[in-house]
Each structure stands twice: as C-alpha cells, then as structure tokens.
Scaffold this motif. Structure first.
Motif, short mmCIF file in Angstrom:
data_model
loop_
_atom_site.label_atom_id
_atom_site.label_comp_id
_atom_site.label_asym_id
_atom_site.label_seq_id
_atom_site.Cartn_x
_atom_site.Cartn_y
_atom_site.Cartn_z
N THR A 190 0.83 -1.21 0.00
CA THR A 190 0.00 0.00 0.00
C THR A 190 0.86 1.25 0.00
N LEU A 191 1.92 1.27 0.79
CA LEU A 191 2.81 2.43 0.81
C LEU A 191 3.51 2.62 -0.52
N LEU A 192 3.91 1.52 -1.16
CA LEU A 192 4.57 1.62 -2.47
C LEU A 192 3.60 2.17 -3.52
N LEU A 193 2.37 1.68 -3.52
CA LEU A 193 1.39 2.19 -4.47
C LEU A 193 1.09 3.66 -4.22
N ALA A 194 1.03 4.06 -2.95
CA ALA A 194 0.81 5.47 -2.62
C ALA A 194 1.98 6.32 -3.09
N LEU A 195 3.21 5.80 -2.94
CA LEU A 195 4.39 6.53 -3.40
C LEU A 195 4.38 6.68 -4.92
N LEU A 196 4.02 5.61 -5.63
CA LEU A 196 3.93 5.71 -7.09
C LEU A 196 2.88 6.73 -7.51
N LEU A 197 1.76 6.74 -6.79
CA LEU A 197 0.71 7.70 -7.11
C LEU A 197 1.19 9.13 -6.90
N MET A 198 1.89 9.37 -5.80
CA MET A 198 2.41 10.72 -5.54
C MET A 198 3.45 11.12 -6.57
N LEU A 199 4.27 10.18 -7.02
CA LEU A 199 5.26 10.50 -8.05
C LEU A 199 4.60 10.87 -9.37
N VAL A 200 3.54 10.16 -9.71
CA VAL A 200 2.83 10.46 -10.95
C VAL A 200 2.20 11.85 -10.88
N VAL A 201 1.53 12.15 -9.77
CA VAL A 201 0.90 13.45 -9.62
C VAL A 201 1.95 14.55 -9.55
N GLY A 202 3.05 14.29 -8.84
CA GLY A 202 4.11 15.29 -8.76
C GLY A 202 4.77 15.56 -10.10
N ALA A 203 4.96 14.51 -10.90
CA ALA A 203 5.57 14.69 -12.22
C ALA A 203 4.66 15.54 -13.12
N TYR A 204 3.36 15.31 -13.04
CA TYR A 204 2.45 16.13 -13.86
C TYR A 204 2.43 17.56 -13.36
N ALA A 205 2.42 17.75 -12.04
CA ALA A 205 2.43 19.12 -11.51
C ALA A 205 3.70 19.86 -11.92
N ALA A 206 4.82 19.12 -12.00
CA ALA A 206 6.09 19.77 -12.39
C ALA A 206 6.05 20.26 -13.82
N THR A 207 5.24 19.63 -14.68
CA THR A 207 5.18 20.10 -16.07
C THR A 207 4.50 21.47 -16.19
N TRP A 208 3.75 21.86 -15.18
CA TRP A 208 3.10 23.16 -15.22
C TRP A 208 4.06 24.31 -14.93
N VAL A 209 5.16 24.02 -14.25
CA VAL A 209 6.08 25.09 -13.83
C VAL A 209 6.65 25.84 -15.03
N PRO A 210 7.28 25.17 -16.01
CA PRO A 210 7.80 25.95 -17.15
C PRO A 210 6.70 26.61 -17.98
N VAL A 211 5.53 25.97 -18.05
CA VAL A 211 4.44 26.58 -18.82
C VAL A 211 4.01 27.90 -18.20
N VAL A 212 3.89 27.91 -16.88
CA VAL A 212 3.46 29.13 -16.19
C VAL A 212 4.56 30.19 -16.20
#
Length: 369
Positions: A190-212
């Motif tokens: 469960t912790l590993l799946l939660a970590l993977l989920l946070m990495l996916v969301v964090g990677a998408y959020a990081a793509t907004w930084v250069p756009v903004v």
C-alpha cells in the motif's frame, strides 16, 4: 446396447423405455388416428448437456467467469454470511481509530475552553489555538490509522472471498489468522502504491512550472490545461486499473511478493481494461453514494445540534464526534463492499485467463471431469 452396436427396440430390457418423439401415422392409417404420446415415468430427465450457464456453485458464487449480476449477488451473500469478518472488522477498525480523536478532543475541551468567544477581546488565546490544533491533528491521526487498519481489512476480505468461493465461512478470528505472514507485505504494498501515485501526480504538476513561468499571456496556460488535463485523467484511470487495482488480492491469495503482486495485477487486467474499469467505476459510485446517504444524517445531526444553540465550549467536541461517527458508519458499508467486489474481479479474471475455477472446484471437493 447390443453387441452389434445397435440400440435395443423400445420396451426391451428391465428398465423403462427411453422417451421418443411422436411418430407419424402408419401408411393406410387415418390422418386423425395419431398414437397416444409417450409419457415418461415420474422423475425422469432427458439426457444431455447441462443448461446454458449452469455451473458448480459450492459457495457464494458460481465457479465460472462471472457477470456483473453474479458479482453483486455474490458480494451481498459474502457480506451477509460472513458479517463479522467483513462489516464487523471494518467497524472495529474504524471505531478504534476514531475513538482517538474523540477522546483527545473531549479531554482538551475539559482542560481548555475551545470556544471562540471565550476571551474578552474575541481573539483565541494561545491555549485555545493549541487545543484547536490538537483536536484537528487528532482527527487527522484517527483518519490515518483508520486507513492503515482498513488496508488489513481489505486483505482479510480477500481471504474471505476465496473461502466463500468453495463454500467456507470465516469468522473474524479465522479471517485474521488467514492473513498471517502477509500483513507487513500488505502495508508495504500500500505504501509503495501510494508513493507511485504521488510520483505520478508530482511529475504532472512539475510540467506546469515551465508553462506558467515562460508564458507571458494566459492563452498558452489555458491551451496546455485543455490538452493536458484530459490526458492526465485518462492516464490516471489507466494507472488505477492496470497498476493500483488488483495487486492487493493477488498478494493475499498467491504466494508472491510486493513487486510480483503488482505485476500480477498488470497481467490479469491485460485486454480486460474496459470491462474491469467499468465494473470498478460503478462499484465506487454505488459505494460512495450509499456511504454518503448513510453518514449524512449523522453529520446533519451534529451540525443541527450546533445550530440549535449547543454550548459553545462543546462545539468542537460535537463536530469531531459527528465526523468520527459518520466515518465509522461509512466505513461499515464502503470498505467491505468495495473490497469484496475487487476480490471477486480478481477471481473472475483468473477464472477467465487461468482456469482458476478448476482449481477452486478441486479445493471444494468437486470431481472435475
């Protein structure tokens, strides 16, 4: 049957004759003189294959690939005939977890006046702020402990479903014993799946930084949102089904580790994405709507008590108490229902792809021919 391979004439032998179709009238016989139709003896059944859709059913579900109605019928049967191991375990975990914020907030309410209008200036004092932070933190702690405990409940229910498929009923203690040797791996998964989920969301959020940062106008940001948000939601649906959905029952019902369990979930959902996604989405919607309907009256009751003029010093305690009670009521239905449906989808995919129904028949003592 005779030695020459011919069928005996009707009426031959000691047994009753086999039924035959009505015959046409003999030559020269009047057209209206039909012979009396044959009447088979009482209790006789025609030979031949079983009716379409028939299957062995030693327990709560038929041992064949399952349809949606089969899954929902089996889900309610499993919960009804194993109440302590399903609803009882979820209520026990939620009640113990939510008792922590209730007790802490009750103690703080007695030690510190948590009402907002207690001070003469109308501003909360340092003690009040500390009490409010403690009450809010205890509610978060209880929610976190409840989520960890419900992970173990999900593992127990997977074992309950596997036992129900072969006609066994597990109590609370038996179901807990079935998870021995798997509990820490389940928490790690469960912790590993939660970590993977946070990495996916964090990677998408990081793509907004250069756009903004690199956009001088608003239209590039809006355009990127219109393109990326639907793609990201589609990827999250894919991630939910292919990576996140079936590893828990795979870990609990197979002799595998954490990474192999994730791989098993990925393999079982191959070429079955839309079917699995549709059933899973429907299950989540039904569970959340039903859970909200069950817990909403308790939340309204707590808010109504505050609106009716409950003492201001007990307002925070009543709010936490109503939230804890509604969480327990929702967990009593949502967790067993969703965990059972997930486990049944796992069993269904194995029966479709790996002939797991044959293994279940063998375990149930059914002779497979």
């Amino acid at each position: 049957m005779s030695g020459h391979g011919e069928f005996p004439p009707p009426g031959a032998g000691a047994g009753a004759p086999e039924p035959t179709q009505p015959r046409y009238p003999a030559p020269g016989q009047p057209q209206g003189a039909w012979p009396a139709p044959y009447q088979p003896p009482p209790g006789w059944r025609p030979p031949g294959p079983a009716p379409m859709g028939a299957a062995h059913k030693p327990g709560a579900l038929p041992l064949r690939p399952l349809g949606l109605s089969d899954m929902y019928d089996a889900t309610f049967k499993i919960i009804r005939f194993n109440p302590k191991a399903t609803v009882g375990s979820a209520v026990l975990v939620a009640a113990v977890s939510m008792a922590i914020p209730v007790l802490i907030t009750g103690g703080l309410s007695l030690a510190v006046d948590l009402s907002f209008d207690a001070s003469s200036s109308g501003e909360p004092t340092a003690a009040q702020l500390a009490g409010l932070i403690g009450a809010g933190g205890s509610l978060l702690l209880g929610t976190f402990l409840q989520s960890i405990g419900l992970i173990l409940v999900t593992g127990m229910i997977a074992r309950v479903c596997a036992a129900a498929a072969i006609g066994r009923r597990l109590g609370l203690v038996e179901a807990w014993g079935e998870t021995r040797g798997k509990r820490w791996r389940l928490v790690g998964l469960t912790l590993l799946l939660a970590l993977l989920l946070m990495l996916v969301v964090g990677a998408y959020a990081a793509t907004w930084v250069p756009v903004v940062l690199l956009s001088d106008q608003a239209w590039p940001i809006v355009l990127y949102g219109l393109v990326s948000v639907p793609l990201f939601l589609a990827f999250m649906c894919w991630f939910w089904i292919r990576v996140y959905y079936l590893p828990v029952p795979a870990l609990m019902l197979e002799d595998v580790g954490i990474l192999v369990a994730i791989g098993r979930g990925f393999t079982l959902t191959r070429r079955q994405f839309w079917r699995t996604f549709g059933i899973a989405l429907l299950t989540v919607i039904v569970a959340q709507v039903a859970g909200s309907m069950l817990s909403m009256p308790i939340s309204f009751l707590g808010q109504g008590a505050l609106a009716a003029g409950a003492p201001s010093e007990s307002a925070i305690f009543l709010l936490v108490l109503s939230q804890a009670a509604s969480s327990v009521v929702a967990a009593a239905f949502v967790s067993p229902f969703t965990a059972t449906m997930t486990s049944l989808q796992y069993l269904d995919q194995r029966m479709r792809k790996e002939a797991y129904d044959v293994e279940l028949m063998t375990r149930a003592g059914i002779r497979v021919t």
